[in-house]
Design a protein around this motif. Structure first.
Motif, PDB file in Angstrom:
ATOM      1  N   ALA A  44      -9.223  -8.164  -1.111  1.00 11.61           N
ATOM      2  CA  ALA A  44      -8.494  -8.769   0.003  1.00 11.61           C
ATOM      3  C   ALA A  44      -7.868  -7.688   0.888  1.00 11.61           C
ATOM      4  O   ALA A  44      -7.910  -7.780   2.124  1.00 11.61           O
ATOM      5  CB  ALA A  44      -7.415  -9.709  -0.532  1.00 11.61           C
ATOM      6  N   ARG A  45      -7.311  -6.655   0.266  1.00  7.87           N
ATOM      7  CA  ARG A  45      -6.708  -5.576   1.045  1.00  7.87           C
ATOM      8  C   ARG A  45      -7.765  -4.807   1.827  1.00  7.87           C
ATOM      9  O   ARG A  45      -7.527  -4.381   2.967  1.00  7.87           O
ATOM     10  CB  ARG A  45      -5.940  -4.631   0.123  1.00  7.87           C
ATOM     11  N   ILE A  46      -8.917  -4.598   1.233  1.00  2.00           N
ATOM     12  CA  ILE A  46      -9.997  -3.908   1.931  1.00  2.00           C
ATOM     13  C   ILE A  46     -10.461  -4.721   3.138  1.00  2.00           C
ATOM     14  O   ILE A  46     -10.685  -4.184   4.228  1.00  2.00           O
ATOM     15  CB  ILE A  46     -11.164  -3.640   0.963  1.00  2.00           C
ATOM     16  N   ARG A  47     -10.594  -6.041   2.960  1.00  3.84           N
ATOM     17  CA  ARG A  47     -11.008  -6.897   4.090  1.00  3.84           C
ATOM     18  C   ARG A  47      -9.955  -6.909   5.184  1.00  3.84           C
ATOM     19  O   ARG A  47     -10.276  -6.885   6.383  1.00  3.84           O
ATOM     20  CB  ARG A  47     -11.284  -8.315   3.587  1.00  3.84           C
ATOM     21  N   THR A  48      -8.674  -6.950   4.794  1.00  2.00           N
ATOM     22  CA  THR A  48      -7.601  -6.939   5.783  1.00  2.00           C
ATOM     23  C   THR A  48      -7.608  -5.647   6.588  1.00  2.00           C
ATOM     24  O   THR A  48      -7.464  -5.659   7.820  1.00  2.00           O
ATOM     25  CB  THR A  48      -6.236  -7.110   5.082  1.00  2.00           C
ATOM     26  N   ARG A 123      -7.127   7.466   0.278  1.00  2.00           N
ATOM     27  CA  ARG A 123      -7.645   7.752   1.614  1.00  2.00           C
ATOM     28  C   ARG A 123      -8.425   9.070   1.629  1.00  2.00           C
ATOM     29  O   ARG A 123      -9.474   9.174   2.272  1.00  2.00           O
ATOM     30  CB  ARG A 123      -6.493   7.821   2.612  1.00  2.00           C
ATOM     31  N   SER A 124      -7.922  10.067   0.932  1.00  2.00           N
ATOM     32  CA  SER A 124      -8.598  11.357   0.884  1.00  2.00           C
ATOM     33  C   SER A 124      -9.966  11.229   0.220  1.00  2.00           C
ATOM     34  O   SER A 124     -10.954  11.804   0.698  1.00  2.00           O
ATOM     35  CB  SER A 124      -7.732  12.358   0.108  1.00  2.00           C
ATOM     36  N   ASP A 253      -4.304  -4.252  -9.940  1.00  2.00           N
ATOM     37  CA  ASP A 253      -3.130  -4.079  -9.074  1.00  2.00           C
ATOM     38  C   ASP A 253      -3.472  -3.455  -7.724  1.00  2.00           C
ATOM     39  O   ASP A 253      -2.578  -3.193  -6.918  1.00  2.00           O
ATOM     40  CB  ASP A 253      -2.096  -3.197  -9.780  1.00  2.00           C
ATOM     41  N   ALA A 254      -4.772  -3.180  -7.480  1.00  2.00           N
ATOM     42  CA  ALA A 254      -5.222  -2.565  -6.222  1.00  2.00           C
ATOM     43  C   ALA A 254      -4.525  -1.234  -5.993  1.00  2.00           C
ATOM     44  O   ALA A 254      -4.080  -0.914  -4.880  1.00  2.00           O
ATOM     45  CB  ALA A 254      -4.997  -3.504  -5.045  1.00  2.00           C
ATOM     46  N   HIS A 255      -4.461  -0.434  -7.039  1.00  2.00           N
ATOM     47  CA  HIS A 255      -3.770   0.851  -6.981  1.00  2.00           C
ATOM     48  C   HIS A 255      -4.311   1.724  -5.847  1.00  2.00           C
ATOM     49  O   HIS A 255      -5.509   1.934  -5.730  1.00  2.00           O
ATOM     50  CB  HIS A 255      -3.942   1.590  -8.319  1.00  2.00           C
ATOM     51  N   GLY A 256      -3.396   2.210  -5.016  1.00  2.00           N
ATOM     52  CA  GLY A 256      -3.756   3.164  -3.974  1.00  2.00           C
ATOM     53  C   GLY A 256      -4.072   2.556  -2.631  1.00  2.00           C
ATOM     54  O   GLY A 256      -3.876   3.186  -1.597  1.00  2.00           O
ATOM     55  N   ILE A 257      -4.589   1.330  -2.595  1.00  2.00           N
ATOM     56  CA  ILE A 257      -5.047   0.763  -1.317  1.00  2.00           C
ATOM     57  C   ILE A 257      -3.875   0.379  -0.432  1.00  2.00           C
ATOM     58  O   ILE A 257      -4.012   0.345   0.780  1.00  2.00           O
ATOM     59  CB  ILE A 257      -5.963  -0.465  -1.558  1.00  2.00           C
ATOM     60  N   SER A 258      -2.725   0.143  -1.016  1.00  2.00           N
ATOM     61  CA  SER A 258      -1.559  -0.209  -0.195  1.00  2.00           C
ATOM     62  C   SER A 258      -1.087   0.964   0.641  1.00  2.00           C
ATOM     63  O   SER A 258      -0.308   0.779   1.574  1.00  2.00           O
ATOM     64  CB  SER A 258      -0.410  -0.698  -1.087  1.00  2.00           C
ATOM     65  N   THR A 259      -1.561   2.186   0.345  1.00  2.00           N
ATOM     66  CA  THR A 259      -1.148   3.364   1.083  1.00  2.00           C
ATOM     67  C   THR A 259      -2.381   4.034   1.708  1.00  2.00           C
ATOM     68  O   THR A 259      -2.587   5.233   1.570  1.00  2.00           O
ATOM     69  CB  THR A 259      -0.430   4.364   0.166  1.00  2.00           C
ATOM     70  N   VAL A 260      -3.197   3.228   2.399  1.00  2.00           N
ATOM     71  CA  VAL A 260      -4.441   3.745   2.939  1.00  2.00           C
ATOM     72  C   VAL A 260      -4.233   4.799   4.023  1.00  2.00           C
ATOM     73  O   VAL A 260      -5.126   5.575   4.330  1.00  2.00           O
ATOM     74  CB  VAL A 260      -5.323   2.609   3.516  1.00  2.00           C
TER      75      VAL A 260
END
Length: 263
Positions: A44-48, A123-124, A253-260
């Motif tokens: 969901a975070r990736i699609r957003t 992101r890196s 928990d979608a670790h890391g994606i919240s700080t793309v």
């Protein structure tokens, strides 16, 4: 019966390397775990992010990020046994990842080494994978590599014994762990099981949609099929189970994606 429609093609030197790798890997004490992980939040975070920026984030980069964090919490998984029976435990998490790219108009997966993934942001790692995908023909062999792949099979296969003989040399050449994204080539759920020369390999399979009961409500969720392969000569069952649980928690928990936007 006519064989006029048959076609004989040369066996490429690169395929010889693949055959050598698989034959040598089959001699190891590989144990495979088939795991399903709820990646609904991550997807969901990736699609957003894609809707907001128009950029498609790499799911493979997300898996690598979670894997590196889990190994940071369980460093003894990031280890190899040498020919003298000693165990080499590495602090650096160098991930050999299968990257999908275009070569000759065909989409194929090629290996790419991500150094120090335990110290990298999502992101890196994403940026490095995208750069690798856009590189001109990463499958091209040097003259020395082409000559090496034409040596007799028993000589070629010696290189794949480096993990057992010289773990440090293996790390420098091929990293410490591997991620193979088989799911990039198809749709739907399903696992892939493969031998490996690594102490730890994570094979990313397909994603399927199924119902799951959450807080008393039945909802449709997205489940990722993962195959986690260990060398049982180095890793016992209990530490392996704890590592898989930690990896699963990070993925869910979608670790890391919240700080793309973090670099």
């Amino acid at each position: 019966m006519s064989d006029r429609d048959n076609r004989i093609e040369p066996f490429s030197p690169r395929r010889r390397g693949t055959v050598d790798y698989m034959r040598t890997a089959g001699r190891r004490s590989n144990v495979h775990g088939l795991v399903e992980v709820d990646v609904t939040e991550a997807r969901a975070r990736i699609r957003t992010a894609e809707e907001e920026t128009g950029e498609q984030l790499s799911f493979t980069a997300f898996v690598v990020c979670c894997l590196a964090r889990a190994l940071g919490d369980h460093p003894r998984i990031n280890a190899y046994r040498d020919w003298r029976g000693r165990v080499h435990v590495f602090d650096d998490v160098d991930v050999n990842v299968l990257v999908e790219t275009t070569v000759g108009g065909e989409r194929i997966g090629v290996p790419h080494l991500i150094r120090g993934a335990h110290e990298r942001s999502f992101r890196s790692i994403h940026d490095e994978i995208r750069t690798a995908q856009e590189s001109p023909d990463p499958t091209a062999l040097s003259r020395l590599e082409s000559m090496a792949l034409r040596l007799p099979g028993f000589v070629r296969r010696l290189v794949w014994r480096l993990p057992q003989w010289f773990p440090r040399r293996w790390k420098d050449m091929a990293g410490t762990v591997a991620v193979s994204s088989v799911g990039m080539f198809g749709r739907g759920g399903g696992w892939a099981v493969s031998p490996t020369n690594y102490t730890l390999q994570v094979t990313v399979g397909g994603i399927s949609r199924r119902p799951r009961l959450i807080d008393g409500e039945l909802t449709t969720r997205e489940f990722l099929a993962l195959t986690v392969t260990f060398d049982h000569d180095v890793v016992d069952g209990a530490p392996a189970a704890r590592f898989v649980q930690r990896l699963s928690d990070l993925l869910e928990d979608a670790h890391g994606i919240s700080t793309v936007d973090e670099r």
